[in-house]
Design an enzyme around this catalytic site. Sequence first.
Site, PDB file in Angstrom:
ATOM      1  N   GLY A  25       5.155  -2.809 -12.348  1.00 22.75           N
ATOM      2  CA  GLY A  25       4.997  -2.378 -13.734  1.00 22.75           C
ATOM      3  C   GLY A  25       3.640  -1.739 -13.931  1.00 22.75           C
ATOM      4  O   GLY A  25       2.864  -1.590 -12.982  1.00 22.75           O
ATOM      5  N   ALA A  26       3.362  -1.375 -15.168  1.00 23.42           N
ATOM      6  CA  ALA A  26       2.077  -0.756 -15.473  1.00 23.42           C
ATOM      7  C   ALA A  26       0.939  -1.758 -15.287  1.00 23.42           C
ATOM      8  O   ALA A  26      -0.173  -1.390 -14.938  1.00 23.42           O
ATOM      9  CB  ALA A  26       2.092  -0.233 -16.901  1.00 23.42           C
ATOM     10  N   GLU A  27       1.247  -3.026 -15.517  1.00 17.89           N
ATOM     11  CA  GLU A  27       0.194  -4.038 -15.531  1.00 17.89           C
ATOM     12  C   GLU A  27       0.129  -4.864 -14.258  1.00 17.89           C
ATOM     13  O   GLU A  27      -0.935  -5.321 -13.876  1.00 17.89           O
ATOM     14  CB  GLU A  27       0.442  -5.011 -16.683  1.00 17.89           C
ATOM     15  CG  GLU A  27       0.579  -4.360 -18.026  1.00 17.89           C
ATOM     16  CD  GLU A  27      -0.703  -4.478 -18.823  1.00 17.89           C
ATOM     17  OE1 GLU A  27      -1.266  -5.576 -18.833  1.00 17.89           O
ATOM     18  OE2 GLU A  27      -1.124  -3.474 -19.403  1.00 17.89           O
ATOM     19  N   VAL A  58       4.650  -7.494  -8.559  1.00 18.09           N
ATOM     20  CA  VAL A  58       5.096  -8.840  -8.216  1.00 18.09           C
ATOM     21  C   VAL A  58       5.902  -8.802  -6.930  1.00 18.09           C
ATOM     22  O   VAL A  58       6.843  -8.014  -6.803  1.00 18.09           O
ATOM     23  CB  VAL A  58       5.942  -9.457  -9.361  1.00 18.09           C
ATOM     24  CG1 VAL A  58       6.418 -10.854  -8.981  1.00 18.09           C
ATOM     25  CG2 VAL A  58       5.154  -9.515 -10.659  1.00 18.09           C
ATOM     26  N   LYS A  78       1.704 -12.418  -8.002  1.00 14.72           N
ATOM     27  CA  LYS A  78       1.547 -11.451  -9.078  1.00 14.72           C
ATOM     28  C   LYS A  78       0.146 -10.865  -8.978  1.00 14.72           C
ATOM     29  O   LYS A  78      -0.833 -11.592  -8.938  1.00 14.72           O
ATOM     30  CB  LYS A  78       1.739 -12.172 -10.418  1.00 14.72           C
ATOM     31  CG  LYS A  78       1.726 -11.274 -11.625  1.00 14.72           C
ATOM     32  CD  LYS A  78       2.222 -12.027 -12.860  1.00 14.72           C
ATOM     33  CE  LYS A  78       2.044 -11.203 -14.107  1.00 14.72           C
ATOM     34  NZ  LYS A  78       2.529 -11.914 -15.310  1.00 14.72           N
ATOM     35  N   ASP A 126       4.688 -12.571 -25.472  1.00 12.77           N
ATOM     36  CA  ASP A 126       5.300 -11.410 -24.824  1.00 12.77           C
ATOM     37  C   ASP A 126       6.760 -11.718 -24.480  1.00 12.77           C
ATOM     38  O   ASP A 126       7.238 -11.408 -23.390  1.00 12.77           O
ATOM     39  CB  ASP A 126       4.503 -11.065 -23.554  1.00 12.77           C
ATOM     40  CG  ASP A 126       4.841  -9.690 -23.001  1.00 12.77           C
ATOM     41  OD1 ASP A 126       5.430  -8.865 -23.731  1.00 12.77           O
ATOM     42  OD2 ASP A 126       4.523  -9.434 -21.826  1.00 12.77           O
TER      43      ASP A 126
END
Length: 227
Positions: free
Chosen positions: A12-14, A17, A30, A128
């Site tokens: 993902g952008a962040e 994993v 992660k 989230d």
Amino acid sequence: MAFQPKARLHLGAEAEVWSGTWMGRPAVRKHRRSRAWRHPDLEKRLGYRRMLSEARILIRIKGAGLPVPAVWDVDLESGRIIMEKMNGRPLIEMLRDEKVPQDEIHKALHNSGCAVRMLHRMAVTHGDLSTNNILIDEDCNAFLIDFGLSAVEYEVERFGIDLHVMDEILGASHPNIANGIDIFLAGYQQCDNDQGPLEELSGGMPPVAKDVLKRLDDVRSRVRYHG
Ligand SMILES: Nc1ncnc2c1ncn2[C@@H]1O[C@H](COP(=O)(O)OP(=O)(O)O)[C@@H](O)[C@H]1O
Ligand SMILES: [Mg+2]
């Protein structure tokens, strides 16, 4: 870190994993990705803070008996956390899978509501919530993951916001599931009925399910009013 990577689960952008093993046990790693457009110092502080917060909250609620991933290793400097791999697949996949019978979807949504309530009873908001951050195993049990934006909280507002996010997601991206949010919210309330009165925690009393559901209605009408 004695992590043996096997397959990438998510990019993902962040975060990136990977699944694999840690000391022979099924694990995930992660890794916070840096974003080139952010200032490196700020990036480091934000990533650091989120990862630290995720690890601390996971340890706190795992210690209290919630079925969340155990944290096995944390390296804040490189932004890596190694945790127990949970069984199951994201709720979003299950909801999109036309082969899954309605009663299983019903159970999964009900149990998801209950899992969120169990978290809220510990005075923790998720921050989230999404159908990506709830894993469902083959018995339709629900497990919450991705606690990077979680917080210890006593004011009812943020609890209401957690539910409102689910409300929007279940209405918007899964319109084929009728009343998905109602099943989820029934599970949320049922959990309080089953668990009984709340325990007083170090910061006070978290709000009861009924009050959070009432706040959800307030949030809904605020959103409608302001567009
Ligand atoms: N402990 C875990 N056990 C099993 N799968 C996981 C675990 N943590 C993350 N995943 C998988 O990786 C995906 C991304 O992880 P997540 O923590 O949600 O990162 P992000 O902050 O990028 O959303 C999840 O949607 C899930 O499929
Ligand atoms: Mg996620």
